[in-house]
Design an enzyme around this catalytic site. Structure first.
Site, short mmCIF file in Angstrom:
data_model
loop_
_atom_site.label_atom_id
_atom_site.label_comp_id
_atom_site.label_asym_id
_atom_site.label_seq_id
_atom_site.Cartn_x
_atom_site.Cartn_y
_atom_site.Cartn_z
N HIS A 1 -9.73 13.82 -0.23
CA HIS A 1 -9.13 14.88 -1.04
C HIS A 1 -9.64 16.21 -0.48
O HIS A 1 -10.85 16.38 -0.30
CB HIS A 1 -9.60 14.79 -2.49
CG HIS A 1 -9.25 13.51 -3.20
ND1 HIS A 1 -8.21 13.42 -4.10
CD2 HIS A 1 -9.80 12.27 -3.15
CE1 HIS A 1 -8.14 12.19 -4.58
NE2 HIS A 1 -9.10 11.46 -4.02
N ASN B 1 -13.47 8.94 -2.52
CA ASN B 1 -13.99 7.97 -3.46
C ASN B 1 -13.92 6.60 -2.80
O ASN B 1 -12.87 6.22 -2.28
CB ASN B 1 -13.14 7.96 -4.74
CG ASN B 1 -13.21 9.29 -5.48
OD1 ASN B 1 -14.30 9.86 -5.61
ND2 ASN B 1 -12.08 9.80 -5.92
N CYS C 1 0.85 -1.20 0.00
CA CYS C 1 0.00 0.00 0.00
C CYS C 1 0.89 1.25 0.00
O CYS C 1 1.66 1.47 0.94
CB CYS C 1 -0.92 0.00 1.23
SG CYS C 1 -1.81 1.56 1.43
N HIS D 1 -8.77 7.86 2.02
CA HIS D 1 -8.20 9.21 1.94
C HIS D 1 -9.29 10.20 1.58
O HIS D 1 -10.23 9.87 0.85
CB HIS D 1 -7.06 9.28 0.94
CG HIS D 1 -7.41 8.76 -0.43
ND1 HIS D 1 -7.44 7.41 -0.72
CD2 HIS D 1 -7.77 9.41 -1.56
CE1 HIS D 1 -7.78 7.25 -1.99
NE2 HIS D 1 -8.01 8.45 -2.52
N HIS E 1 -4.30 1.51 8.43
CA HIS E 1 -4.83 1.15 7.12
C HIS E 1 -6.26 0.65 7.19
O HIS E 1 -6.56 -0.31 7.90
CB HIS E 1 -3.97 0.06 6.47
CG HIS E 1 -4.47 -0.33 5.11
ND1 HIS E 1 -4.00 0.25 3.95
CD2 HIS E 1 -5.43 -1.19 4.73
CE1 HIS E 1 -4.64 -0.26 2.92
NE2 HIS E 1 -5.53 -1.15 3.37
N CYS F 1 0.44 3.47 3.08
CA CYS F 1 1.10 2.90 4.27
C CYS F 1 2.60 3.13 4.19
O CYS F 1 3.24 3.40 5.21
CB CYS F 1 0.81 1.40 4.38
SG CYS F 1 -0.86 1.04 4.95
N HIS G 1 -6.51 2.87 0.25
CA HIS G 1 -6.23 3.25 1.66
C HIS G 1 -7.07 4.52 1.82
O HIS G 1 -6.88 5.50 1.07
CB HIS G 1 -4.73 3.54 1.84
CG HIS G 1 -4.33 3.94 3.22
ND1 HIS G 1 -3.30 3.34 3.91
CD2 HIS G 1 -4.80 4.91 4.06
CE1 HIS G 1 -3.14 3.91 5.10
NE2 HIS G 1 -4.05 4.87 5.22
N ASP H 1 -1.29 15.86 -2.95
CA ASP H 1 -1.53 14.86 -3.98
C ASP H 1 -0.39 14.96 -5.00
O ASP H 1 0.03 16.05 -5.38
CB ASP H 1 -2.89 15.09 -4.66
CG ASP H 1 -3.33 13.91 -5.48
OD1 ASP H 1 -4.31 13.25 -5.09
OD2 ASP H 1 -2.68 13.62 -6.52
#
Ligand code: AMP
Length: 134
Positions: free
Chosen positions: A114, A99, A16, A112, A58, A19, A110, A42
């Protein structure tokens, strides 16, 4: 009624990328960190400000939110606001998106968020591209 504790943390997958960033094994442009979360730029920003806020523990996506301790869940949203403030985009407006799964085009599994802003964003980031009108 007392809240059930979250399930024990699962072992993070070795492959990942997020991670690896948490572990300091892959580079990132870090903007915020505490014991629960990490925030960084990003790698392919799609707005003047485009940050990602992730839990250090995770979990694959928002679908697995219940696997995180409640402190981490709270820290995630607080960090979204905090990094928006630190980037100076709090007052003019910003967007927080996550998403979850294939239909949402999730590409890194993992969890997240945005955090995007710093310029006028498109009105509709909710659906697929608009169907052309006849
Ligand atoms: P999503 O499509 O919602 O899963 O978003 C994944 C995001 O992670 C994309 O916007 C990628 O540009 C971003 N990303 C992938 N790898 C990295 C990385 N190593 N460092 C920073 N951002 C990344």
């Amino acid at each position: 009624m007392a809240q059930a504790p979250p399930p024990a943390a699962k072992e993070a997958p070795v492959d990942c990328i997020f991670c690896r960033i948490v572990a300091g094994k892959a580079p990132s442009k870090k903007v915020y960190e505490d014991q629960y979360v990490l925030a960084f730029w990003d790698i392919r920003p799609r707005a003047k400000v485009h940050l990602l806020v992730i839990p250090k523990q995770h979990v694959a996506s928002l679908k697995e939110l219940d696997e995180l301790p409640v402190e981490t869940r709270a820290a995630l949203l607080s960090a979204c606001v905090r990094v928006a403030k630190d980037q100076g985009i709090l007052d003019k407006g910003f967007r927080v998106i996550t998403n979850a799964g294939k239909d949402a085009s999730q590409s890194v599994f993992h969890l997240h968020f945005h955090v995007v802003g710093g310029e006028q964003l498109r009105e509709d980031a909710i659906t697929k591209d608009p169907t052309p009108q006849p």
